[in-house]
Design an enzyme around this catalytic site. Structure first.
Site, short mmCIF file in Angstrom:
data_model
loop_
_atom_site.label_atom_id
_atom_site.label_comp_id
_atom_site.label_asym_id
_atom_site.label_seq_id
_atom_site.Cartn_x
_atom_site.Cartn_y
_atom_site.Cartn_z
CB CYS A 33 29.90 -0.60 -60.88
SG CYS A 33 30.23 1.13 -60.53
CB CYS A 36 28.29 1.85 -62.99
SG CYS A 36 30.07 1.80 -62.77
#
Length: 109
Positions: A33, A36
């Site tokens: 991600c 993230c």
């Protein structure tokens, strides 16, 4: 993980979060991600700033599906703030540090 963050898993969730005597901020994330990874330094800075007052944990959603499902994590990054074992705040997306600190400050006496 760093010196200021703890790895949260399905196995240690109760011990690290539900039974914690201090508020716990959990970063639900995954290695693949991008947002993230972008949020990670901010979470680290918050962990450093609030050291001793809150616990900051990171939970890999790919490895810990039970906890992710229990808290209905649909998008990542998601930050959940737990106090006394209950979710008090939810922040979704790669946000600025001020958004996180404002949410934390509301729950610290």
């Amino acid at each position: 993980m760093s010196a200021n963050t703890v790895e949260i898993t399905d196995a240690n969730f109760d011990a690290e979060v539900a039974k914690s005597t201090v508020p716990v901020l959990i970063d639900f994330w995954a290695a693949w991600c991008g947002p993230c990874r972008a949020l990670a330094p901010t979470v680290e800075a918050v962990a450093e700033q609030y050291k001793g007052r809150i616990k900051v944990g990171k939970l890999d959603v790919d490895s810990n599906g039970a906890t992710s499902a229990k808290y209905s994590i649909r998008g990542i990054p998601t930050l959940l703030l737990f106090k006394d074992g209950q979710v008090k705040e939810q922040i979704v997306g790669a946000v600025g540090k001020e958004v996180i600190t404002k949410a934390l400050d509301k729950h610290l006496s």
